[in-house]
Design an enzyme around this catalytic site. Structure first.
Site, PDB file in Angstrom:
ATOM      1  N   ASN A  10     -12.521 -22.352 -24.272  1.00  0.00           N
ATOM      2  CA  ASN A  10     -11.961 -22.965 -25.472  1.00  0.00           C
ATOM      3  C   ASN A  10     -10.452 -22.704 -25.467  1.00  0.00           C
ATOM      4  O   ASN A  10     -10.019 -21.581 -25.726  1.00  0.00           O
ATOM      5  CB  ASN A  10     -12.632 -22.352 -26.714  1.00  0.00           C
ATOM      6  CG  ASN A  10     -12.024 -22.867 -28.005  1.00  0.00           C
ATOM      7  OD1 ASN A  10     -11.205 -23.788 -27.996  1.00  0.00           O
ATOM      8  ND2 ASN A  10     -12.428 -22.275 -29.113  1.00  0.00           N
ATOM      9  N   LYS A  12      -8.326 -23.791 -27.450  1.00  0.00           N
ATOM     10  CA  LYS A  12      -7.779 -23.779 -28.829  1.00  0.00           C
ATOM     11  C   LYS A  12      -6.503 -24.629 -28.875  1.00  0.00           C
ATOM     12  O   LYS A  12      -6.410 -25.614 -28.146  1.00  0.00           O
ATOM     13  CB  LYS A  12      -7.564 -22.341 -29.304  1.00  0.00           C
ATOM     14  CG  LYS A  12      -8.822 -21.480 -29.105  1.00  0.00           C
ATOM     15  CD  LYS A  12      -8.793 -20.169 -29.813  1.00  0.00           C
ATOM     16  CE  LYS A  12     -10.102 -19.426 -29.565  1.00  0.00           C
ATOM     17  NZ  LYS A  12     -10.202 -18.168 -30.293  1.00  0.00           N
ATOM     18  N   HIS A  94     -16.602 -23.636 -35.127  1.00  0.00           N
ATOM     19  CA  HIS A  94     -15.832 -22.470 -34.686  1.00  0.00           C
ATOM     20  C   HIS A  94     -15.315 -21.717 -35.908  1.00  0.00           C
ATOM     21  O   HIS A  94     -14.910 -22.331 -36.893  1.00  0.00           O
ATOM     22  CB  HIS A  94     -14.669 -22.885 -33.773  1.00  0.00           C
ATOM     23  CG  HIS A  94     -14.080 -21.696 -33.083  1.00  0.00           C
ATOM     24  ND1 HIS A  94     -13.212 -20.842 -33.712  1.00  0.00           N
ATOM     25  CD2 HIS A  94     -14.277 -21.202 -31.837  1.00  0.00           C
ATOM     26  CE1 HIS A  94     -12.899 -19.860 -32.877  1.00  0.00           C
ATOM     27  NE2 HIS A  94     -13.530 -20.058 -31.733  1.00  0.00           N
ATOM     28  N   GLU A  96     -12.628 -20.314 -36.537  1.00  0.00           N
ATOM     29  CA  GLU A  96     -11.265 -20.650 -36.975  1.00  0.00           C
ATOM     30  C   GLU A  96     -11.285 -21.872 -37.887  1.00  0.00           C
ATOM     31  O   GLU A  96     -10.471 -21.995 -38.795  1.00  0.00           O
ATOM     32  CB  GLU A  96     -10.365 -20.846 -35.748  1.00  0.00           C
ATOM     33  CG  GLU A  96     -10.020 -19.491 -35.133  1.00  0.00           C
ATOM     34  CD  GLU A  96      -9.866 -19.460 -33.633  1.00  0.00           C
ATOM     35  OE1 GLU A  96      -9.685 -20.532 -33.016  1.00  0.00           O
ATOM     36  OE2 GLU A  96      -9.939 -18.352 -33.061  1.00  0.00           O
ATOM     37  N   GLU A 166     -20.188 -15.681 -31.873  1.00  0.00           N
ATOM     38  CA  GLU A 166     -18.820 -15.195 -31.781  1.00  0.00           C
ATOM     39  C   GLU A 166     -18.483 -14.372 -33.020  1.00  0.00           C
ATOM     40  O   GLU A 166     -18.084 -14.929 -34.055  1.00  0.00           O
ATOM     41  CB  GLU A 166     -17.837 -16.367 -31.703  1.00  0.00           C
ATOM     42  CG  GLU A 166     -18.070 -17.294 -30.528  1.00  0.00           C
ATOM     43  CD  GLU A 166     -16.794 -18.039 -30.134  1.00  0.00           C
ATOM     44  OE1 GLU A 166     -16.319 -17.798 -29.032  1.00  0.00           O
ATOM     45  OE2 GLU A 166     -16.286 -18.829 -30.954  1.00  0.00           O
ATOM     46  N   GLY A 172     -10.006 -12.843 -30.213  1.00  0.00           N
ATOM     47  CA  GLY A 172      -8.557 -12.709 -30.057  1.00  0.00           C
ATOM     48  C   GLY A 172      -8.036 -11.320 -30.377  1.00  0.00           C
ATOM     49  O   GLY A 172      -6.831 -11.120 -30.499  1.00  0.00           O
ATOM     50  N   SER A 212     -13.144 -12.029 -27.092  1.00  0.00           N
ATOM     51  CA  SER A 212     -12.438 -11.123 -26.171  1.00  0.00           C
ATOM     52  C   SER A 212     -13.169 -10.922 -24.841  1.00  0.00           C
ATOM     53  O   SER A 212     -13.120  -9.837 -24.254  1.00  0.00           O
ATOM     54  CB  SER A 212     -12.151  -9.775 -26.834  1.00  0.00           C
ATOM     55  OG  SER A 212     -11.291  -9.952 -27.947  1.00  0.00           O
TER      56      SER A 212
HETATM   57  P1  13P Z   1     -10.976 -14.991 -27.351  1.00  0.00           P
HETATM   58  O1  13P Z   1     -11.695 -15.017 -26.037  1.00  0.00           O
HETATM   59  O2  13P Z   1      -9.502 -15.297 -27.223  1.00  0.00           O
HETATM   60  O3  13P Z   1     -11.263 -13.749 -28.122  1.00  0.00           O
HETATM   61  O4  13P Z   1     -11.563 -16.214 -28.225  1.00  0.00           O
HETATM   62  C1  13P Z   1     -12.934 -16.373 -28.326  1.00  0.00           C
HETATM   63  C2  13P Z   1     -13.210 -17.671 -28.964  1.00  0.00           C
HETATM   64  O5  13P Z   1     -12.941 -17.877 -30.136  1.00  0.00           O
HETATM   65  C3  13P Z   1     -13.785 -18.737 -28.136  1.00  0.00           C
HETATM   66  O6  13P Z   1     -14.173 -19.823 -28.906  1.00  0.00           O
END
Ligand code: 13P
Length: 249
Positions: A10, A12, A94, A96, A166, A172, A212
């Site tokens: 992803n 993002k 997601h 976010e 997740e 992150g 992560s």
């Molecule tokens: P990270 O791997 O940067 O922690 O993000 C995970 C994520 O949100 C994948 O959709």
């Protein structure tokens, strides 16, 4: 048939045409575990570019889709438009988008249903906040998120879903869930699938972990019986993504 290992990247809201072309060129030329399903999810403006550049072994996913067919929905992308652009997957739910854009369980479920009705497969993201985990509500939260989707899909339609667990506190942050924490929630999700959907769904639906994931922690996580792959954020933009795809080699 064992569940096929699945690794999604992803991206993002990161990357340029140049950097994404470079990432795809690296993936195209790398030696990737043939038994792993690989899906990359660039920002929407680069979906067509990604589909043109990526070789046939790499699938491309949108990061989001709208729940309505084409029409007056400024700024949104429809399922039909993604299909027309040869995009076969979308993410839905997601954290976010749930947290920053206030997407609720019902909206995520409607998007998931619309995507599957239109012929897309869906990476359905679920997971709890730190506050919810500390209050002992993790399983309640993921179950609530899954129940909303269950109300919309037939049992057979779960074959088009990959569930990405997740935990928000691990995204992150560099703070990865321990293998035990991940396995415990994944096993609960599989139990939910068995009890609420069907034994077939429990057997076949991939439950992948995100938060992560790195080239350092992926091998241990991949050994857990209910961890069927990863959804990778930051590390999917780096050469180390290849090592994560190859976690089981
Ligand atoms: P990270 O791997 O940067 O922690 O993000 C995970 C994520 O949100 C994948 O959709």
């Amino acid at each position: 048939m064992p569940r096929q290992f699945f690794v999604g990247g992803n991206f993002k809201m990161n990357g340029t045409a140049q950097s994404i072309s470079q990432i795809i060129s690296n993936l195209n030329s790398a030696k990737l575990d043939e038994s792993t399903e690989v899906v990359i999810s660039p920002p929407s403006i680069f979906l067509v570019l990604a589909r043109q550049l990526a070789n046939g072994k790499i699938a491309v996913s949108a990061q989001n889709v709208f729940d309505k067919p084409n029409g007056a929905f400024t700024g949104e992308l429809s399922v039909d438009q993604l299909k027309d652009a040869k995009i076969d997957w979308t993410l839905a739910g997601h954290s976010e988008r749930r947290v920053i854009l206030k997407e609720d369980d019902e909206f995520v479920a409607r998007k998931t249903k619309a995507a599957i009705d239109g012929g897309l497969s869906v990476i359905l993201c679920i997971g709890e906040s730190l506050e919810e985990r500390e209050a002992g509500k993790t399983i309640d939260v993921v179950t609530r998120q899954l129940n909303a989707v269950k109300d919309k899909l037939s049992p057979a339609e779960w074959s088009k879903v990959v569930i990405a667990y997740e935990p928000i506190w691990a995204i992150g942050t560099g703070k990865v869930a321990t293998t035990e924490q991940a396995q415990e929630v994944h096993a609960s999700i599989r139990k939910w699938l068995r009890e609420k959907i069907s034994p077939e769904a429990a057997e076949n639906v991939r439950v992948i972990y995100g938060g992560s994931v790195s080239e350092k922690n992926c091998q241990e996580l991949a050994k857990q019986p209910d961890v069927d792959g990863f959804l990778v954020g930051g590390a999917s933009l780096k050469p180390a993504f290849v090592d994560i795809i190859n976690a089981r080699l």
